[in-house]
Design a protein around this motif. Structure first.
Motif, PDB file in Angstrom:
ATOM      1  N   LEU A 134       0.819  -1.221   0.000  1.00 38.47           N
ATOM      2  CA  LEU A 134       0.000   0.000   0.000  1.00 38.47           C
ATOM      3  C   LEU A 134       0.850   1.268   0.000  1.00 38.47           C
ATOM      4  N   ARG A 135       2.134   1.068  -0.114  1.00 38.62           N
ATOM      5  CA  ARG A 135       3.082   2.204  -0.179  1.00 38.62           C
ATOM      6  C   ARG A 135       2.835   3.234   0.915  1.00 38.62           C
ATOM      7  N   LEU A 136       2.870   2.743   2.136  1.00 39.50           N
ATOM      8  CA  LEU A 136       2.622   3.634   3.276  1.00 39.50           C
ATOM      9  C   LEU A 136       3.814   4.556   3.482  1.00 39.50           C
ATOM     10  N   PRO A 137       3.540   5.786   3.917  1.00 41.32           N
ATOM     11  CA  PRO A 137       4.643   6.668   4.287  1.00 41.32           C
ATOM     12  C   PRO A 137       5.430   6.057   5.445  1.00 41.32           C
ATOM     13  N   GLU A 138       6.692   6.393   5.519  1.00 39.79           N
ATOM     14  CA  GLU A 138       7.592   5.782   6.493  1.00 39.79           C
ATOM     15  C   GLU A 138       7.097   5.927   7.935  1.00 39.79           C
ATOM     16  N   ASN A 139       6.436   7.050   8.222  1.00 39.62           N
ATOM     17  CA  ASN A 139       6.017   7.308   9.608  1.00 39.62           C
ATOM     18  C   ASN A 139       4.672   6.672   9.974  1.00 39.62           C
ATOM     19  N   HIS A 140       4.016   5.972   9.037  1.00 46.45           N
ATOM     20  CA  HIS A 140       2.738   5.327   9.335  1.00 46.45           C
ATOM     21  C   HIS A 140       2.969   3.855   9.699  1.00 46.45           C
ATOM     22  N   VAL A 141       2.616   3.512  10.923  1.00 47.01           N
ATOM     23  CA  VAL A 141       2.814   2.141  11.409  1.00 47.01           C
ATOM     24  C   VAL A 141       1.490   1.389  11.295  1.00 47.01           C
ATOM     25  N   PRO A 142       1.430   0.331  10.475  1.00 42.77           N
ATOM     26  CA  PRO A 142       0.168  -0.408  10.361  1.00 42.77           C
ATOM     27  C   PRO A 142      -0.087  -1.231  11.608  1.00 42.77           C
ATOM     28  N   VAL A 143      -1.299  -1.120  12.152  1.00 44.81           N
ATOM     29  CA  VAL A 143      -1.614  -1.856  13.397  1.00 44.81           C
ATOM     30  C   VAL A 143      -2.587  -3.003  13.116  1.00 44.81           C
ATOM     31  N   MET A 144      -3.709  -2.701  12.483  1.00 46.25           N
ATOM     32  CA  MET A 144      -4.651  -3.772  12.149  1.00 46.25           C
ATOM     33  C   MET A 144      -5.461  -3.386  10.914  1.00 46.25           C
ATOM     34  N   ILE A 145      -6.024  -4.388  10.301  1.00 45.21           N
ATOM     35  CA  ILE A 145      -6.980  -4.155   9.214  1.00 45.21           C
ATOM     36  C   ILE A 145      -8.344  -4.579   9.742  1.00 45.21           C
ATOM     37  N   LEU A 146      -9.345  -3.752   9.512  1.00 46.55           N
ATOM     38  CA  LEU A 146     -10.721  -4.149   9.818  1.00 46.55           C
ATOM     39  C   LEU A 146     -11.421  -4.433   8.495  1.00 46.55           C
ATOM     40  N   ALA A 147     -11.741  -5.696   8.276  1.00 48.14           N
ATOM     41  CA  ALA A 147     -12.550  -6.053   7.107  1.00 48.14           C
ATOM     42  C   ALA A 147     -13.999  -5.736   7.478  1.00 48.14           C
ATOM     43  N   LEU A 148     -14.720  -5.130   6.564  1.00 48.22           N
ATOM     44  CA  LEU A 148     -16.114  -4.730   6.835  1.00 48.22           C
ATOM     45  C   LEU A 148     -17.032  -5.190   5.716  1.00 48.22           C
ATOM     46  N   GLY A 149     -18.260  -5.485   6.081  1.00 46.36           N
ATOM     47  CA  GLY A 149     -19.242  -5.825   5.053  1.00 46.36           C
ATOM     48  C   GLY A 149     -20.449  -6.527   5.651  1.00 46.36           C
ATOM     49  N   TYR A 150     -21.314  -6.939   4.762  1.00 43.43           N
ATOM     50  CA  TYR A 150     -22.511  -7.659   5.211  1.00 43.43           C
ATOM     51  C   TYR A 150     -22.250  -9.161   5.202  1.00 43.43           C
ATOM     52  N   PRO A 151     -22.928  -9.879   6.088  1.00 37.29           N
ATOM     53  CA  PRO A 151     -22.722 -11.329   6.142  1.00 37.29           C
ATOM     54  C   PRO A 151     -23.354 -12.028   4.934  1.00 37.29           C
ATOM     55  N   SER A 152     -22.706 -13.083   4.475  1.00 39.31           N
ATOM     56  CA  SER A 152     -23.302 -13.886   3.404  1.00 39.31           C
ATOM     57  C   SER A 152     -24.175 -14.972   4.040  1.00 39.31           C
ATOM     58  N   ASP A 153     -24.787 -15.798   3.185  1.00 37.91           N
ATOM     59  CA  ASP A 153     -25.642 -16.895   3.671  1.00 37.91           C
ATOM     60  C   ASP A 153     -24.871 -17.862   4.568  1.00 37.91           C
ATOM     61  N   LYS A 154     -23.559 -17.955   4.299  1.00 38.52           N
ATOM     62  CA  LYS A 154     -22.741 -18.932   5.045  1.00 38.52           C
ATOM     63  C   LYS A 154     -22.297 -18.419   6.408  1.00 38.52           C
ATOM     64  N   SER A 155     -22.594 -17.153   6.679  1.00 38.28           N
ATOM     65  CA  SER A 155     -22.053 -16.508   7.888  1.00 38.28           C
ATOM     66  C   SER A 155     -22.439 -17.234   9.176  1.00 38.28           C
ATOM     67  N   HIS A 156     -21.448 -17.440  10.003  1.00 38.72           N
ATOM     68  CA  HIS A 156     -21.707 -17.994  11.341  1.00 38.72           C
ATOM     69  C   HIS A 156     -20.492 -17.724  12.214  1.00 38.72           C
ATOM     70  N   PRO A 157     -20.684 -17.651  13.532  1.00 37.37           N
ATOM     71  CA  PRO A 157     -19.532 -17.445  14.417  1.00 37.37           C
ATOM     72  C   PRO A 157     -18.640 -18.684  14.411  1.00 37.37           C
ATOM     73  N   ALA A 158     -17.329 -18.470  14.457  1.00 37.85           N
ATOM     74  CA  ALA A 158     -16.395 -19.601  14.547  1.00 37.85           C
ATOM     75  C   ALA A 158     -16.445 -20.171  15.960  1.00 37.85           C
ATOM     76  N   HIS A 159     -15.901 -21.389  16.127  1.00 36.67           N
ATOM     77  CA  HIS A 159     -16.029 -22.045  17.441  1.00 36.67           C
ATOM     78  C   HIS A 159     -15.390 -21.235  18.569  1.00 36.67           C
ATOM     79  N   LEU A 160     -14.320 -20.469  18.241  1.00 38.33           N
ATOM     80  CA  LEU A 160     -13.651 -19.701  19.306  1.00 38.33           C
ATOM     81  C   LEU A 160     -14.537 -18.591  19.869  1.00 38.33           C
ATOM     82  N   HIS A 161     -15.516 -18.173  19.069  1.00 38.41           N
ATOM     83  CA  HIS A 161     -16.376 -17.076  19.517  1.00 38.41           C
ATOM     84  C   HIS A 161     -17.051 -17.397  20.854  1.00 38.41           C
TER      85      HIS A 161
END
Ligand SMILES: Cc1cc2nc3c(=O)[nH]c(=O)nc-3n(C[C@H](O)[C@H](O)[C@H](O)COP(=O)(O)O)c2cc1C
Length: 174
Positions: A134-161
């Motif tokens: 993503l060609r981040l500037p040197e001073n930007h430290v990536p911490v996390m990515i948040l994937a966002l969207g609507y659930p599909s038909d297959k959506s379900h909580p994983a066992h760890l939830h």
């Protein structure tokens, strides 16, 4: 719905639908991040909205588990703007950047949840891959990515939830 009910309802989404997230909802999610607390109110967070096909392809190339989400937010902090606690005797100039990014991310996750937008917190990536792709500037430290969207038909909580330690294991009254 109370906040606790909202928190109980949320789970990590790993089966996104391709349906886009509306601009109005995205704006509210970003606003929730904007007003989140940060160390000394320095607001070092930098949020990259990954939405174009080109940016998404680059993000996918980092092998982060984006799970087909239509949009993702990369939360970074600016190492030149972050508050560093000069008074910490254990960790000299303790850097609050990761905490700031988490504060922003958590606010955005729950705003999204309230709007019916599911999320996945992703940290299982190599920082260098993300910086390069993503060609981040040197001073930007990536911490996390948040994937966002609507659930599909297959959506379900994983066992760890469903697996959370009892309070007695994680809370100590002193
Ligand atoms: C710091 C952190 C890093 C995470 N990294 C990933 C990741 O890279 N990939 C993934 O699929 N889930 C990731 N997760 C999601 C956790 O696996 C998930 O929150 C946990 O298993 C509990 O499940 P739940 O969110 O459905 O309640 C991460 C969560 C946190 C807080």
């Amino acid at each position: 719905m109370t906040f606790l009910e909202l928190a109980q309802q949320r789970y990590s989404e790993r089966y996104f639908d391709s349906r886009p997230v509306e601009k109005e909802k995205l704006d509210l999610i970003l606003e929730a991040g904007r007003i989140a607390p940060t160390g000394c109110n320095y607001q070092p967070q930098r949020v990259y909205v990954i939405q174009s096909n080109e940016a998404m392809k680059k993000a996918i190339s980092t092998k982060a588990s984006l799970c087909g989400c239509p949009i993702a937010l990369l939360v970074c902090y600016d190492r030149e703007e972050v508050w560093k606690n000069p008074g910490d005797r254990c960790y000299k100039n303790y850097n609050c950047g990761e905490q700031d990014a988490c504060s922003v991310a958590v606010s955005m996750i729950f705003e999204a949840e309230e709007l019916g937008v599911h999320s996945l917190w992703i940290r299982g990536f190599d920082s260098q891959d993300v910086i390069d792709a993503l060609r981040l500037p040197e001073n930007h430290v990536p911490v996390m990515i948040l994937a966002l969207g609507y659930p599909s038909d297959k959506s379900h909580p994983a066992h760890l939830h469903g697996k959370r330690k009892p309070l007695q294991e994680t809370v100590k009254y002193i």
